[in-house]
Motif scaffolding. Structure first.
Motif, PDB file in Angstrom:
ATOM      1  N   SER A  89      24.052 -16.044 -88.791  1.00 39.65           N
ATOM      2  CA  SER A  89      25.023 -15.267 -89.553  1.00 39.65           C
ATOM      3  C   SER A  89      24.946 -15.582 -91.045  1.00 39.65           C
ATOM      4  O   SER A  89      24.954 -14.679 -91.886  1.00 39.65           O
ATOM      5  CB  SER A  89      26.432 -15.547 -89.023  1.00 39.65           C
ATOM      6  OG  SER A  89      27.400 -14.809 -89.725  1.00 39.65           O
ATOM      7  N   ASP A  95      26.718  -9.872 -86.257  1.00 35.97           N
ATOM      8  CA  ASP A  95      27.272 -10.391 -85.008  1.00 35.97           C
ATOM      9  C   ASP A  95      26.723  -9.673 -83.782  1.00 35.97           C
ATOM     10  O   ASP A  95      26.438 -10.314 -82.765  1.00 35.97           O
ATOM     11  CB  ASP A  95      28.799 -10.251 -85.005  1.00 35.97           C
ATOM     12  CG  ASP A  95      29.502 -11.291 -85.863  1.00 35.97           C
ATOM     13  OD1 ASP A  95      28.824 -12.067 -86.565  1.00 35.97           O
ATOM     14  OD2 ASP A  95      30.749 -11.311 -85.835  1.00 35.97           O
ATOM     15  N   ARG A  99      24.884 -11.517 -80.735  1.00 38.08           N
ATOM     16  CA  ARG A  99      25.426 -11.389 -79.376  1.00 38.08           C
ATOM     17  C   ARG A  99      24.393 -10.839 -78.410  1.00 38.08           C
ATOM     18  O   ARG A  99      24.401 -11.154 -77.218  1.00 38.08           O
ATOM     19  CB  ARG A  99      26.656 -10.490 -79.411  1.00 38.08           C
ATOM     20  CG  ARG A  99      27.484 -10.490 -78.142  1.00 38.08           C
ATOM     21  CD  ARG A  99      28.764  -9.653 -78.305  1.00 38.08           C
ATOM     22  NE  ARG A  99      29.555 -10.135 -79.420  1.00 38.08           N
ATOM     23  CZ  ARG A  99      29.834  -9.414 -80.516  1.00 38.08           C
ATOM     24  NH1 ARG A  99      29.415  -8.182 -80.645  1.00 38.08           N
ATOM     25  NH2 ARG A  99      30.562  -9.941 -81.483  1.00 38.08           N
ATOM     26  N   LEU A 179      32.627 -19.167 -85.501  1.00 38.83           N
ATOM     27  CA  LEU A 179      31.611 -18.114 -85.417  1.00 38.83           C
ATOM     28  C   LEU A 179      31.258 -17.843 -83.967  1.00 38.83           C
ATOM     29  O   LEU A 179      31.156 -16.688 -83.535  1.00 38.83           O
ATOM     30  CB  LEU A 179      30.367 -18.506 -86.216  1.00 38.83           C
ATOM     31  CG  LEU A 179      29.219 -17.499 -86.306  1.00 38.83           C
ATOM     32  CD1 LEU A 179      28.370 -17.413 -85.070  1.00 38.83           C
ATOM     33  CD2 LEU A 179      29.672 -16.148 -86.806  1.00 38.83           C
ATOM     34  N   ARG A 182      33.802 -15.836 -82.179  1.00 37.12           N
ATOM     35  CA  ARG A 182      33.787 -14.444 -82.624  1.00 37.12           C
ATOM     36  C   ARG A 182      32.562 -13.681 -82.124  1.00 37.12           C
ATOM     37  O   ARG A 182      32.663 -12.556 -81.644  1.00 37.12           O
ATOM     38  CB  ARG A 182      33.811 -14.413 -84.165  1.00 37.12           C
ATOM     39  CG  ARG A 182      33.880 -13.007 -84.745  1.00 37.12           C
ATOM     40  CD  ARG A 182      33.781 -13.032 -86.259  1.00 37.12           C
ATOM     41  NE  ARG A 182      32.393 -13.104 -86.695  1.00 37.12           N
ATOM     42  CZ  ARG A 182      31.962 -13.846 -87.710  1.00 37.12           C
ATOM     43  NH1 ARG A 182      32.795 -14.614 -88.380  1.00 37.12           N
ATOM     44  NH2 ARG A 182      30.693 -13.832 -88.048  1.00 37.12           N
ATOM     45  N   ALA A 183      31.386 -14.310 -82.226  1.00 38.80           N
ATOM     46  CA  ALA A 183      30.141 -13.570 -82.029  1.00 38.80           C
ATOM     47  C   ALA A 183      29.509 -13.736 -80.655  1.00 38.80           C
ATOM     48  O   ALA A 183      28.888 -12.800 -80.163  1.00 38.80           O
ATOM     49  CB  ALA A 183      29.122 -13.970 -83.106  1.00 38.80           C
TER      50      ALA A 183
END
Length: 198
Positions: A89, A95, A99, A179, A182-183
């Motif tokens: 990132s 993202d 992912r 992170l 989130r990702a």
């Protein structure tokens, strides 16, 4: 809880300049380095090798971070997965691409060159290692021999770090954990033994 407690950075003043680079790029100093610091020669050798592999050469940093993320995913080290998702990132990987790392073969988010590098990382990061000549044939269409050495070095560096952090149960820091939540948590990532213990 980590099996060996990391030192405080103030206990390693000789590394202030090297530590500043981690602060500048990542926004924090990894606990893994502070644990290695109990043997300063190991910490210093690691930091210099890390610099030479991930931040020098001609392979784009973003690709080396994704390669290290894939190798760490294949090896199962959740600490390193979070760190390398975070560094991917930092170097501009979105993202949704982070992912989708496990779908790289079929995803249009990845170029043919990225797919060749990630394919090698998947096979070389697995135990047993299943890297084969065909993986190198695919790389040669996109990379020079020197760049292939960089890619393999990125995978091998994380062979060390995956073993280190999984064995030590290194506690994950806030920046990579945020992170990862989130990702990559939507794709199944959990902190596991690397999570903060109350």
């Amino acid at each position: 809880m980590p099996h060996v407690t990391p030192l405080d950075r103030a206990e390693l003043p000789q590394f202030a300049e090297l530590f500043e680079r981690y602060d500048r790029i990542r926004g924090f100093l990894p606990n893994s380095i502070l644990t290695m610091g109990r043997r300063p020669a190991i910490a210093e050798a690691f930091m210099r090798l890390n610099q030479a592999i991930l931040y020098e050469g001609t392979v784009p940093e973003a690709l080396k971070m994704m390669v290290a993320y894939m190798a760490s995913s294949a090896a199962g080290c959740r600490y390193c997965q979070a760190h390398m998702a975070n560094l991917s990132s930092v170097y501009g990987v979105a993202d949704d691409k982070i992912r989708a790392i496990w779908e790289f073969e079929t995803s249009d988010l990845f170029s043919d060159a990225e797919k060749a590098a990630l394919r090698l990382a998947l096979h070389a990061g697995s135990v047993p290692n299943t890297a084969a000549a065909a993986h190198f044939d695919a790389l040669e269409a996109h990379f020079t021999d020197a760049e292939i050495v960089e890619i393999v070095a990125s995978i091998a560096l994380f062979g060390y770090l995956n073993r280190w952090n999984d064995t030590m149960a290194t506690e994950i820091e806030g920046v990579p954990q945020n992170l990862a939540e989130r990702a990559i948590a939507p794709a199944g990532w959990q902190a596991g033994k690397h999570g903060a213990q109350d």
